[in-house]
Each structure stands twice: as C-alpha cells, then as structure tokens.
Scaffold this motif. Sequence first.
Motif, PDB file in Angstrom:
ATOM      1  N   GLU A  89      39.488  33.319  44.615  1.00 27.68           N
ATOM      2  CA  GLU A  89      38.474  33.839  43.299  1.00 27.68           C
ATOM      3  C   GLU A  89      36.991  33.979  44.615  1.00 27.68           C
ATOM      4  O   GLU A  89      36.431  34.433  43.902  1.00 27.68           O
ATOM      5  CB  GLU A  89      39.119  32.605  42.634  1.00 27.68           C
ATOM      6  N   GLU A 107      37.051  37.628  45.191  1.00 31.52           N
ATOM      7  CA  GLU A 107      36.882  39.202  44.495  1.00 31.52           C
ATOM      8  C   GLU A 107      35.327  38.418  44.035  1.00 31.52           C
ATOM      9  O   GLU A 107      35.014  39.198  43.595  1.00 31.52           O
ATOM     10  CB  GLU A 107      37.928  37.619  42.923  1.00 31.52           C
ATOM     11  N   THR A 108      34.674  36.759  44.290  1.00 31.14           N
ATOM     12  CA  THR A 108      32.923  36.946  43.822  1.00 31.14           C
ATOM     13  C   THR A 108      33.015  37.845  44.571  1.00 31.14           C
ATOM     14  O   THR A 108      32.137  38.294  44.740  1.00 31.14           O
ATOM     15  CB  THR A 108      33.403  35.519  44.388  1.00 31.14           C
ATOM     16  N   HIS A 156      33.118  41.529  43.706  1.00 33.23           N
ATOM     17  CA  HIS A 156      32.331  41.671  42.915  1.00 33.23           C
ATOM     18  C   HIS A 156      30.955  42.016  42.980  1.00 33.23           C
ATOM     19  O   HIS A 156      30.164  42.888  42.212  1.00 33.23           O
ATOM     20  CB  HIS A 156      32.891  40.575  41.088  1.00 33.23           C
ATOM     21  N   TRP A 188      35.549  44.868  36.353  1.00 37.99           N
ATOM     22  CA  TRP A 188      36.696  43.560  35.507  1.00 37.99           C
ATOM     23  C   TRP A 188      37.531  43.543  35.163  1.00 37.99           C
ATOM     24  O   TRP A 188      37.049  42.616  34.357  1.00 37.99           O
ATOM     25  CB  TRP A 188      35.196  44.046  33.780  1.00 37.99           C
ATOM     26  N   LEU A 198      39.931  37.042  39.310  1.00 42.50           N
ATOM     27  CA  LEU A 198      39.046  36.297  38.534  1.00 42.50           C
ATOM     28  C   LEU A 198      38.589  36.698  36.847  1.00 42.50           C
ATOM     29  O   LEU A 198      38.160  37.379  36.430  1.00 42.50           O
ATOM     30  CB  LEU A 198      37.406  36.745  39.309  1.00 42.50           C
ATOM     31  N   PRO A 231      37.746  36.783  33.539  1.00 45.12           N
ATOM     32  CA  PRO A 231      36.387  37.160  32.774  1.00 45.12           C
ATOM     33  C   PRO A 231      34.958  36.220  32.570  1.00 45.12           C
ATOM     34  O   PRO A 231      33.515  36.722  32.554  1.00 45.12           O
ATOM     35  CB  PRO A 231      36.503  38.024  31.283  1.00 45.12           C
ATOM     36  N   ASP A 240      34.541  33.709  33.971  1.00 48.55           N
ATOM     37  CA  ASP A 240      34.227  33.550  35.594  1.00 48.55           C
ATOM     38  C   ASP A 240      33.497  34.337  36.262  1.00 48.55           C
ATOM     39  O   ASP A 240      32.424  34.479  37.143  1.00 48.55           O
ATOM     40  CB  ASP A 240      35.364  33.051  36.836  1.00 48.55           C
ATOM     41  N   ARG A 241      33.755  35.692  35.928  1.00 44.91           N
ATOM     42  CA  ARG A 241      32.891  37.246  36.675  1.00 44.91           C
ATOM     43  C   ARG A 241      31.657  37.456  35.825  1.00 44.91           C
ATOM     44  O   ARG A 241      30.946  37.292  36.467  1.00 44.91           O
ATOM     45  CB  ARG A 241      33.839  38.284  35.870  1.00 44.91           C
ATOM     46  N   SER A 242      31.267  36.710  34.475  1.00 47.91           N
ATOM     47  CA  SER A 242      30.306  36.379  34.012  1.00 47.91           C
ATOM     48  C   SER A 242      29.613  35.574  34.356  1.00 47.91           C
ATOM     49  O   SER A 242      28.352  35.629  34.969  1.00 47.91           O
ATOM     50  CB  SER A 242      30.702  36.027  32.523  1.00 47.91           C
ATOM     51  N   THR A 274      28.018  37.252  37.314  1.00 44.33           N
ATOM     52  CA  THR A 274      27.246  38.065  37.772  1.00 44.33           C
ATOM     53  C   THR A 274      25.887  37.329  36.863  1.00 44.33           C
ATOM     54  O   THR A 274      24.718  37.942  37.422  1.00 44.33           O
ATOM     55  CB  THR A 274      27.946  39.031  36.250  1.00 44.33           C
TER      56      THR A 274
END
Lengths: 235, 235, 235
Positions: B75, B78-79, B82, B159, B164, B166, B168-170, B173
């Motif tokens: 994670e 991937e962060t 991203h 995305w 990661l 969705p 956690d992506r949010s 971001t």
Amino acid sequence: MTQSAADALEQIKSVSPALARYRSDTIVENLWKNDILTARDRSLVTVAAMIQRGQPIELAYQIGLALDNGVTAAEVSETIAHLSFYSGWGNGTNAVDVAAQIFADRGIDPDQLADANEDLMPLDEPAEANRIAAVEGLVGPAFSRLADLTTQVLFRDLWLRPALSPRDRSLVTMTALITANLPAQIVFHINKAMDNGMTQGQVAEVITHLAFYAGWPNAMNAANVAKDVFAKRET
Amino acid sequence: MTQSAADALEQIKSVSPALARYRSDTIVENLWKNDILTARDRSLVTVAAMIQRGQPIELAYQIGLALDNGVTAAEVSETIAHLSFYSGWGNGTNAVDVAAQIFADRGIDPDQLADANEDLMPLDEPAEANRIAAVEGLVGPAFSRLADLTTQVLFRDLWLRPALSPRDRSLVTMTALITANLPAQIVFHINKAMDNGMTQGQVAEVITHLAFYAGWPNAMNAANVAKDVFAKRET
Amino acid sequence: MTQSAADALEQIKSVSPALARYRSDTIVENLWKNDILTARDRSLVTVAAMIQRGQPIELAYQIGLALDNGVTAAEVSETIAHLSFYSGWGNGTNAVDVAAQIFADRGIDPDQLADANEDLMPLDEPAEANRIAAVEGLVGPAFSRLADLTTQVLFRDLWLRPALSPRDRSLVTMTALITANLPAQIVFHINKAMDNGMTQGQVAEVITHLAFYAGWPNAMNAANVAKDVFAKRET
C-alpha cells in the motif's frame, strides 16, 4: 555545515555570473540596505519564507544571518514553533534539523530558549470573540473539532507565548501566507499585523522584500490583496 | 538512516521545547489517539501529505510509522505510484528514494509489492462517462491529448489497480489536494471519497488531522470547501 | 553524484514496479517521443518545473538530460538566474547547488556561460508601457517601489539578456507559473509565449507534459485557463 557567504557567492558565480551580480548589487547592496525595514525585520521575514518553502540550504544561511542581525536564538526557536502550525509540521521538522546544527555550532543551549510552558500574555477577549465567530462562519458545525483546536492550541496558547512579540508573530505569519499564496488568510493577517503596530509602508516593504524570496508572482498577488486592505482601513 | 522517534523528539527539544510539548501532548497523545479515524488511516493521510510536500525527513519517519500502524508495504508502494501523478513526478522520485532505504532496512522485497501489471478492477462506466464529459467541458478540444491521457493512464489503469482500494486511493488523493490547496479538485475528490464509503465525520477529521501536517490555513480552506460539499449532498 | 537513468529505474522498481512501468512505457517511450515539442523544449520545461518544485534528485537527473538534449550550459545557467526571480531565491540557490556539481563533473567552466553584464536586446517600448500600466493598476501607489524593481530588474535587465531567447524565457516562466498554480500570471505569460512565437499546439503540449512533472491537477487548471486565452486570441 553551513556555507559561508563567500563560498555561496563563489558557487553562484560558477553557475551563473549574472545571478551573482543580482545577489551582490540588487539584493545585498540595495534591498537589504533600504531602511524602511530594519535588518532584523528583513531577517525574520526571510527566515519565515525559507521555513515555509522548506529550502534547507538557504534557510541555514538565513538563520545564521538572522542571529548576526539581532534576532535572538529564542526568537528563531519560537518562529519555528509558530510556523510548524502555519506552514505544516514537516516544514517545522525541516527547520528543526537545520537549526539544531547551527545552535550546536554556535554553542546555543536550551537555557537561551523559552520554556515549553511560559506564563501566557493576557487574551484580547473582544478580538478573540470576533475571530471565533469568523471561523465558525467559515467552516460550519461539521468542523467544531477543528475550530476548537484553533482556539485552544493557536489562540489561547501559541499566540500568547511571550517568546515572540505579537507584532513579530504577525510578521512571520503574514510572511508564510504570502509565500504560500493564500489570499483569504493574507487579508486577516495583514490587518492583524497592522493592529499589532506595523505601518502600511512596512507591510508594503515586507511584500517587496518577499518578491525576491517568495518569487515575484506571489509578491504581485499579495500587493494586489494588500492594496484593498489598505484602502478599507483608510475609510 | 531514519531517525528514531526518541532522537527526533530530543532534536526538537534542543531547538524548541515548546514544539516538543506540542508534539507529545497535542499531536501524539491527543490527535493520533482520537478514534474518528484509525491509526492506519491517519498514517495513510500523513504519508500522502509528506509525499505532496516533498519533505524527506518527516516522510521517512511517517513511512516507518505507517508500516507499524498496519499500512502494508504494497500500500505504501502504490500510494507513491498514485501520487506521482497527482503530486508530480519529482515528488514520486523523492518518495521512492526515501522508501527504498526503509524497504531495504526492513527486508521488504519486491515479492511483497504489487505487480507492474495487475488484473484491473471493473470500471464504473456511468461514473466514468460523467467524468469524461466534465473534463472535456473543463479543458476543451485543444487539450484532447491531455484528456485522453487522463482517461487511459489514470482512470482506465491506475485507479483500477487493486493494490490500493478505491476508498484508500480517494483518501490519499483528497489529502494531496488539500495539502496543495486546490479547491476545484478538492470538491470532486471529497465527493468521490464519500461515494467510495467515507463518512462526513471521517472527511472532517482528515481535514482536522491535516491542519497539523499541511498547515492550518490549508485545513481552513478545505473545511470551507467541504462545508458546501456536505450541504449539497444532504439536499 | 547524479544517479544514472538505469540506477534510477532500478530504484523505482524496488519500490513500485508499476511506477517503473509508467516511467518506461508512458513517459520515456510515449510522452518524450511525441514530436509536438522537441526533446530540447521538453527538457527546458522539465528543468524549469523541477527548479520551481525544488526537487534536487529529479532536477540533477533532468539537468544532465537537458545538456544531452541540446540545451546549452549557458541556457541552463540563465534559466536558473531567470527562475530565481519567478520561483524565489531559495529555489535558485537549490538549483545552483545541483548545477554546480553537474558543471564540475562535465568540465563546464565559466567561459561557456554568459557574462554577468551582457549587451541587452532592445526593449519593445509599447508592450512595456502596457505592462507598466497593468502592474500599476494591480498593485497601486503603495507599491511603487515593487513596481519600479519589476521594471528595472526584470523587464529592463533580466528579460533583455540574450543568454536565453525571449521565446525560451517565456517557456520557462510559463512552466514555473503552471507548476506553482498561479492562474492570473499564467494568462499573461501564455499570451507572451504566443507573442514570442509559440503555437497553440505547443502551449497545449507544454501543459500536457507538465501533467506528469507538475502533477495532474495543476495541468488541468492550466488547461482550463489556456482554453480561454486561446478563445480570446482567435476572436
């Protein structure tokens, strides 16, 4: 280790002779010698801008210069604490790392710094009531926890510490906001700086000084915002 | 090498005893212990803010803490991928340099990271059609190449990677946008975060947490924007 | 010492295999090979973005690449001098520190750089009169000193130095402003870049290129601003 001014100038010359000329002629001999602001004030402003920017090389040089220009170690220390809140914790950590080395080099020890818990200055209750109302209007009830932290940590603690005068806190806060280009907050803090004793001419010169250290566009934006603040205060 | 928490605290104390007090009392004992957000979520938010800010010292400390708080190495990895797009490639490179050292120190090897090409999650076609229309309205036909890259690279690839979630992506971001003070995009991504399962209380606490890590003014601006998003979603 | 491209890619792979894929496939093989902009222009843009961001690792890599792509040492040097004013002095100092090492490694000596005092190019008097009027309207009489410095230092000296062509100065200035998300100044400098010979397609590609290096949200904001500039120029 901090670069000496002479070494810094030689390094600049090796990359850009023109930039070395601007540094000597425009910045050192002209900007810093203009007495609308004292060298001490210019140093506080420049240190605050470099903390906000997180630029360690220039920050190291400027903290050294600030100490030479009459900013005390306690004031440098408290500026870092203050801007850790306004510029963000990571900018504070960066500045701590830079200042720790300089304090060690100069033999500055904790006796010369303000205590963690100082006796606080009295609160200006009416101004604080206005500020709380403005924050509540801005963020609404979903952010009552943020509004409470603002009151307890910033305005009933940090701002009341005598380690940095209210006028100097205003100076470094205003500087950080101009450097970060945050117009809404610049309005509030130019007003607060002038309430805390700064003149219109001094505020204008802070912005002119920051053209060099925060970049020309941020100074132009701040000047445009300040123009309206000045006009409102005159009526 | 990463500083230990104890060494970091000693260094802060040597420069500002008050700042060490705020760190212990206000941040460690109060902010991080509030359970509106889990420690894992606070770590994701803080790591994302430090990537956006490009602050290597604090980032190194926060990546270590994130791994201790249950964010997996995959994670963290991937962060960084991203936010290389949302915060800019140089912020990604900075974070890679910091994380590579920590991964090496902790014996984290590529087996523990997501593949370069993962099987992608299914696309939400109606939401994507709305997003494309909004982007085209925003940038117009002169930017069809930018709009296409946005679709192909970000929304039909990045995305949709399961490395990661969705939600956690949010979260990361939204954090990057608040930290960079980008109000137009904050509106879109607060909505997306809430569509992806975050509650109003959690979004408000992300902003409150970021008052410390992105600086107070950015949190106040984001709270003002979020207030209106919350009101619109309730009607 | 500057990382080689191969070492950089290996380090990225050790932290995020996906990010290494995006670098190879999306950025190196796709973005940089698109000929709407030359590799030299892309290098100038990327170096300018990294100076504005103050990101030393990526900046070192990009200055090396720029020299390989046909940007001369004198142009790198002058870009640093120019952006010291637009991005702030500390960004200039950072870039000097990075470039000094690369110039030393490559045996670039001061003979290859422009003199501190060059013969200046002629001033476009009518355009300059318009610019002065616009600045005076923006900042008002309280900032006459800032307005004078803008005229004397920037527009009657820096911009007239032949060490960087007006078109390239526009390119790096526009880049710095997009990277810093300063919409008011972006309008002025997109117009100036187009007056200095850049086409609409090239400006759009600069913004598309910067999606990667300044972050996606800043590119989307700039595209939205540019859309209106393009429309106005067509009528």
